[in-house]
Design a protein around this motif. Structure first.
Motif, short mmCIF file in Angstrom:
data_model
loop_
_atom_site.label_atom_id
_atom_site.label_comp_id
_atom_site.label_asym_id
_atom_site.label_seq_id
_atom_site.Cartn_x
_atom_site.Cartn_y
_atom_site.Cartn_z
N ALA A 1 -25.01 17.06 106.80
CA ALA A 1 -26.23 16.21 106.75
C ALA A 1 -25.49 15.32 105.69
CB ALA A 1 -27.39 16.40 106.88
N THR A 2 -25.38 13.95 106.25
CA THR A 2 -25.21 12.69 104.84
C THR A 2 -25.80 12.97 103.79
OG1 THR A 2 -23.68 11.57 106.59
CG2 THR A 2 -23.71 11.09 104.64
N GLY A 3 -25.78 12.91 102.45
CA GLY A 3 -26.87 13.48 101.33
C GLY A 3 -27.42 14.85 101.54
N LEU A 4 -27.28 15.57 101.62
CA LEU A 4 -27.30 16.80 101.85
C LEU A 4 -26.90 17.30 100.42
CD1 LEU A 4 -29.30 18.82 103.08
CD2 LEU A 4 -27.16 20.19 103.58
N ASN A 5 -27.89 18.02 99.47
CA ASN A 5 -27.38 18.43 98.19
C ASN A 5 -27.37 19.51 98.34
OD1 ASN A 5 -27.58 19.40 95.43
ND2 ASN A 5 -29.42 20.22 95.91
N ARG A 6 -26.14 20.40 98.73
CA ARG A 6 -25.53 21.64 99.26
C ARG A 6 -25.17 22.56 97.07
NH1 ARG A 6 -22.91 22.98 103.73
NH2 ARG A 6 -21.97 24.04 103.18
N SER A 7 -26.13 24.23 97.56
CA SER A 7 -26.01 24.61 96.64
C SER A 7 -25.01 25.75 96.58
CB SER A 7 -27.57 24.64 96.02
OG SER A 7 -27.85 25.34 97.11
N ALA B 1 -25.07 17.56 90.14
CA ALA B 1 -25.29 16.38 88.32
C ALA B 1 -23.81 15.65 89.44
CB ALA B 1 -24.72 17.64 87.20
N LEU B 2 -23.44 15.78 90.22
CA LEU B 2 -22.88 14.96 91.13
C LEU B 2 -22.05 13.67 90.99
CD1 LEU B 2 -19.63 15.77 92.26
CD2 LEU B 2 -20.83 15.49 94.52
N GLY B 3 -23.24 12.71 91.26
CA GLY B 3 -23.45 11.94 90.60
C GLY B 3 -23.33 10.88 89.76
N PRO B 4 -23.78 11.04 88.89
CA PRO B 4 -24.24 11.07 87.04
C PRO B 4 -22.55 11.56 86.33
CG PRO B 4 -26.24 11.78 86.98
CD PRO B 4 -25.36 12.19 89.15
N MET B 5 -21.57 12.53 86.89
CA MET B 5 -20.91 12.70 86.94
C MET B 5 -19.63 11.74 86.90
SD MET B 5 -20.17 17.16 87.16
CE MET B 5 -18.58 17.36 86.78
N GLN B 6 -19.44 11.03 88.42
CA GLN B 6 -18.94 10.17 88.46
C GLN B 6 -19.03 8.67 87.78
OE1 GLN B 6 -19.90 10.28 92.81
NE2 GLN B 6 -18.53 12.02 93.28
N ARG B 7 -20.28 8.87 87.72
CA ARG B 7 -20.43 7.57 87.81
C ARG B 7 -20.37 7.43 85.48
NH1 ARG B 7 -24.86 8.11 90.88
NH2 ARG B 7 -26.39 8.39 88.97
N MET B 8 -20.20 8.54 85.61
CA MET B 8 -20.34 8.75 83.77
C MET B 8 -18.27 8.78 83.46
SD MET B 8 -20.92 8.63 80.67
CE MET B 8 -23.07 9.46 80.61
N TYR C 1 -16.83 20.45 93.19
CA TYR C 1 -18.32 19.98 93.09
C TYR C 1 -18.38 19.97 94.96
CZ TYR C 1 -20.73 22.59 90.25
OH TYR C 1 -21.20 23.91 89.15
N ALA C 2 -17.57 18.08 94.77
CA ALA C 2 -18.11 18.20 95.59
C ALA C 2 -17.48 18.30 97.48
CB ALA C 2 -16.75 15.95 95.59
N GLU C 3 -17.26 19.08 97.22
CA GLU C 3 -16.71 20.49 98.24
C GLU C 3 -16.95 21.26 99.09
OE1 GLU C 3 -12.08 21.76 97.62
OE2 GLU C 3 -11.77 19.50 97.84
N LEU C 4 -18.10 20.90 98.22
CA LEU C 4 -18.86 22.79 98.76
C LEU C 4 -19.83 22.34 99.82
CD1 LEU C 4 -22.03 23.33 95.56
CD2 LEU C 4 -19.24 24.49 96.06
#
Length: 545
Positions: A429-435, A494-501, A542-545
């Protein structure tokens, strides 16, 4: 097992002080027992035998400016409680690192190496069995980020077999320090190779939490540290393993009595729930009640091995066939299927850092952890709030699905791929946080019985994840709430904050902004590029999870 906390820099010392204050409050309010206190505190030497016992935190305070360390030590001593910081367990100098990561790592690091390790060694020698280290630090400055990374490297070299978990505060995206993009990525790149687990707490999320849910319109760092400390304590306080479907795993009571749930620590007599009333000596445990350690065989595995040895031996092979080289007792294990079959559920008391690291950070390329806790209710509203497990767990599950730290403002329309109608099992699903793995801690009324098997949803995890959910529980209330839950997740939070940083750091490096300040201490452009590339690889994985 005792855990040593190392507080680094201004942020780390302020957060650490709030953390120990929270621990002392919860340990005094509930009957956790003396062994729970000994995990983070140790008794002081000397004093009156008849008077209340005093404890000192198993902590080392390090900062290059004395002001924050003196404030933390004075705060702990002035509260009139049962704990304080070690009288000589701190290291200070007269000038800070000026928010320069290279100054802290290459400048102050070698200068304080021996003194810092000597303080940590003294705390380690006071432990019966060292359970590991928890480092608390910021990622934006020079001392907490740069010197903190150096201390983590020194600990890894000196205590190479001990567990090291870093609790790092991610800076505001609006900017606290002009060079925070450099410092954050340099810290993250090094800790990914040094630490067993990195718990990231975002200032942005803590600020929104104060404003939206705690009604603090102008939150200070003290307010944010208090919320972060409560979240940390909610997972680090004692708890016991239990299955996801409910019902705490049982073990026979000593002497053949009625089976009782496992406790995280040694049971104490009634009325001995505060440190002032803890016994001086520790009575020996009966052999039948000794907790399962990482070097012993759990009761469930032992029963399984006994059952296999009682199985009927296979018939003798025919002369034309080759004799089997596999023992009969091992045949059922080899017939269970592939190596990706989930292991049997854990049982017995939680071994804090060993269980945390082995379950959440078993893969060397995935070390980043997100922390969530509920209920998020102002203290004045707790007495007027009704708690139910279905409502709490519904919010916690949606927080996990959306990657939110707040229990308000979530997208309730987002569901996992396994829960979406008509969606194929392997869809994402788009936007799903996978762990990759989750550790859920339940506290309070019926914490050992509630069913949390919904969190084992296959749509929330990659298909190669093995045993993605570990559940522990405690019957004690937390933060005066009748029911409370916390979750530590190795996920994409933390994927979004890492990409923006990374975008800001690459833009600054392209113009060579402030690079000359780092080159003075031996950190050049190739070093920046190597660290940024390392973080970029982490982000891609992490983006490929």
């Amino acid at each position: 097992m005792p855990v040593i906390t190392v507080q680094l820099g201004q942020c780390g010392n302020q957060l650490g002080c709030s953390f120990f204050q929270t621990l002392s409050t919860e340990l005094s309010a509930s009957q956790y027992g003396k062994a729970a206190v000994d995990e983070f505190f140790r008794p002081t030497r000397g004093g009156s035998v008849s008077g209340p016992r005093r404890y000192v935190a198993r902590a080392v305070l390090i900062d290059m400016e004395p002001k924050v360390v003196e404030s933390a030590r004075a705060t702990a001593s002035s509260q009139g409680g049962w704990w304080s910081y070690p009288p000589s367990g701190f290291l200070c100098m007269q000038s800070g690192a000026g928010n320069n990561w290279a100054h802290g790592f290459h400048g102050y690091g070698p200068r304080v190496h021996d003194a810092a390790l000597d303080l940590i060694r003294k705390e380690a020698e006071a432990c019966d069995f060292l359970g590991g280290f928890v480092l608390q630090q910021s990622m934006a400055g020079g001392t907490g980020a740069g010197l903190g990374t150096y201390v983590a490297q020194a600990l890894r070299d000196e205590y190479h077999s001990s567990h090291i978990v870093n609790c790092c505060v991610w800076p505001y995206e609006s900017g606290e320090v002009i060079v925070q993009s450099y410092n954050t990525l340099l810290t993250l790149s090094h800790l990914a190779d040094l630490s067993d687990g990195i718990v990231l707490m975002q200032n942005e999320a803590l600020h929104r939490l104060c404003v939206k849910l705690y009604n603090i319109q102008r939150p200070s760092f003290t307010d944010m540290n208090a919320i972060a400390a409560r979240a940390l304590a909610s997972v680090l306080l004692p708890s016991s393993h239990r299955p996801a479907g409910g019902k705490v795993l049982q073990q026979p009571a000593p002497g053949g009595g009625k089976a009782t749930p496992h406790s995280h620590h040694t049971p104490q007599p009634a009325g001995m729930h505060t440190p002032q009333g803890l016994a001086v000596g520790r009575p020996p445990l009966p052999s039948s009640s000794l907790p399962c350690t990482p070097y012993s065989i759990s009761p469930s595995v032992m029963d399984r091995l006994k059952a296999m040895t009682l199985q009927q031996t296979p018939p003798a092979p025919s002369p034309s066939s080759q004799p089997s080289r596999v023992p009969a007792a091992m045949a059922p294990l080899l017939q269970q299927g592939s190596a990706t079959s989930p292991p049997p559920p854990l049982s017995g008391p939680l071994q804090l850092l060993p269980d945390l690291v082995s379950h959440l950070c078993c893969h060397p390329h995935y070390r980043l952890l997100s922390l969530r806790s509920i209920p998020q209710v102002p203290p004045a509203s707790i007495d007027f709030t009704t708690f139910t497990w279905p409502a709490l767990l519904k919010r916690m599950r949606q927080m996990l699905i959306t990657g939110s730290i707040l229990e308000e403002g979530m997208d309730w329309g987002l569901v996992s791929s396994a829960g979406s109608p008509g969606g194929p099992p392997g869809s994402r699903a788009t936007g799903l946080n996978r762990s990759l793995a989750n550790w859920m801690v339940l506290r309070g009324q019926a914490a050992g019985e509630v069913d949390v098997s919904d969190f084992e949803d296959t749509g929330l995890h990659p298909p190669w994840a093995v045993n993605p959910l570990m559940v522990t529980s405690s019957p004690h209330r937390f933060n005066k709430c009748a029911m409370a839950a916390a979750m530590l997740s190795n996920d994409q939070g933390a994927l979004g904050p890492m990409q923006r940083m990374q975008e800001r750091a690459y833009a600054m490096l392209a113009s060579r902004a402030f690079v000359h300040q780092y080159e003075k201490y031996g950190l050049g452009v190739p070093d920046f590029e190597e660290c940024f590339s390392h973080v970029e690889d982490m982000t891609a994985r992490y983006a490929e999870l």
